[in-house]
Scaffold this active site. Structure first.
Site: not given
Ligand code: UFG
Length: 381
Positions: A161, A185, A189
């Protein structure tokens, strides 16, 4: 516990879903594909979101696939739909609902490669229950590698990831960037990547590809398979989709004071079909490149998109207004993360085809046709 599991898997023969295994053998014996000796792939976690899309593509490419999946965070309906979507090639799919390292009883020498998706993946939960994550993700992988080695199957594609880049000092992230983990998590990885490198160092017969996924979104264009998280979604697009179908009231935007174009976090969203395609490219590399050792590739688009841009694209695709609630930053979130895709393009001859409009179109198509995912209002919170 690990020792017990290991002994169990080494001593016992296949024990689960004998009925299904039997059906599989019957189907196979009458299949003309026997004479073509297609490659056989074991897919752990193949009923999940990325797993199911990858299995469909494997079948369409002529591989035989055996899925092992605990169904803890996935649905057997996904497997049934994959088989249907694959048409005639659906007969080359077998499924075993198994858990822990029992899956390893199904790693006979006949597998040409393993794609290892299975694992827990909720960042917040991993902070609450680190031992669960270390136990589940690490032990099962170690045992999987041991049993693969014992059976002479030394070709592996592992789901890593972009989380291993932590808060990158610059973008785009190349595969050589320093690695760090902000939560258990991510730590699993990182550790599994290291384990794979050590295994390869110890035995040059191993060929391993570590795929660092960026942010998978979207669904198969049929709207028949897609992401169906249990409980309240942690990730952006599953949450947005549940607001669109009125399962949730509003999207909470975590932070609008980042140093980005509109203040919201920037990520590299990649269509799950492109991601699945990346696995086929990785497998081909394993089979065709005798010089490969343990290699790592980013799977992303190379483009950064903010939360608000993503929401806006989804609103356009769905015709639905997504109410927003602005909130503070989420702990552990990075500001800007997107991939350098050069290595994958150069060495795997793979690049993502779809942009955010197609991702949102297909995400909405899936949501609209399956507002409750694979379940029903009664089965979901
Ligand atoms: N976000 C919101 N509101 C939400 C959910 C997310 O504003 O309800 C924002 C987060 O702050 C972030 C963006 O949307 O800026 C993306 O968030 P995600 O949770 O969709 O994804 P992440 O980049 O945080 O994490 C994801 C997976 C991880 C993985 C990662 C790899 O959850 O398992 O991508 O970069 F490791």
């Amino acid at each position: 516990m690990a020792q017990k599991a290991l002994q169990r898997c080494l001593q016992k023969g296949p024990s689960i879903n004998r009925k299904k295994a039997l059906v599989l053998r019957e189907r196979r014996s009458s299949s003309s594909i026997e004479t073509m000796t297609p490659k056989e792939i074991l897919v752990t976690g193949g009923a999940g979101y990325i797993g199911s899309h990858t299995v469909l593509q494997l079948l369409q490419e002529g591989f035989r696939v055996v899925i092992v999946d605990s169904l803890d965070n996935s649905s057997e309906i996904a497997v049934e739909r994959v088989a249907e979507l694959a048409g005639d090639a659906g007969k080359n799919l077998a499924f075993h609902q198994i858990w822990d390292s029992e899956c390893l009883n199904f790693v006979p020498h006949r597998f040409h490669a393993v794609i290892h998706f299975a694992g827990l993946k909720a960042v917040g939960e991993s902070v609450q229950k680190p031992l669960l994550y270390y136990n589940n993700n690490l032990i099962s992988t170690v045992v999987l590698l041991e049993v693969m080695a014992a059976h002479g199957c030394k070709n592996l594609v592992f789901s890593s990831s972009a989380t291993v880049y932590g808060w990158p000092e610059q973008v785009p992230c190349t595969e050589e960037f320093p690695l760090s983990a902000a939560n258990p998590y991510g730590q699993t990885k990182l550790i599994i990547e290291d384990i794979c490198r050590d295994v390869r160092k110890s035995d040059s017969e191993w060929k391993i590809i570590l795929l660092r996924y960026f942010n998978p979104v979207g669904a198969h264009p049929s709207g028949y398979i897609g992401e169906d998280p249990r409980g309240i979604p942690n990730n952006l697009m599953p949450y947005v989709q549940q607001v669109a179908v009125e399962r949730r009231n509003a999207l909470t935007v975590y932070g609008n004071d980042y140093n980005t174009k509109d203040g919201t976090g920037v990520r590299d969203y990649i269509h799950v079909v492109d991601l699945a395609d990346g696995h086929i490219a990785a497998l081909r590399k394993l089979f065709e490149d005798s010089g490969i050792g343990c290699e790592v590739y980013n799977l992303g688009t190379g483009k950064g998109t903010s939360v608000l841009e993503m929401v806006s694209a989804f609103e356009k695709a769905s015709g639905k207004k997504i109410p927003l609630v602005m909130a503070g930053r989420r702990a552990g979130d990075a500001e800007i993360v997107y991939a350098s895709t050069e290595k994958a393009e150069r060495e795997l001859s793979w690049r993502a085809k779809y942009g955010i409009n197609e991702m949102c179109r297909d995400q909405w198509n899936w949501a609209n046709k399956n507002p409750w995912g694979y379940g029903s209002p009664e089965s979901q919170s």
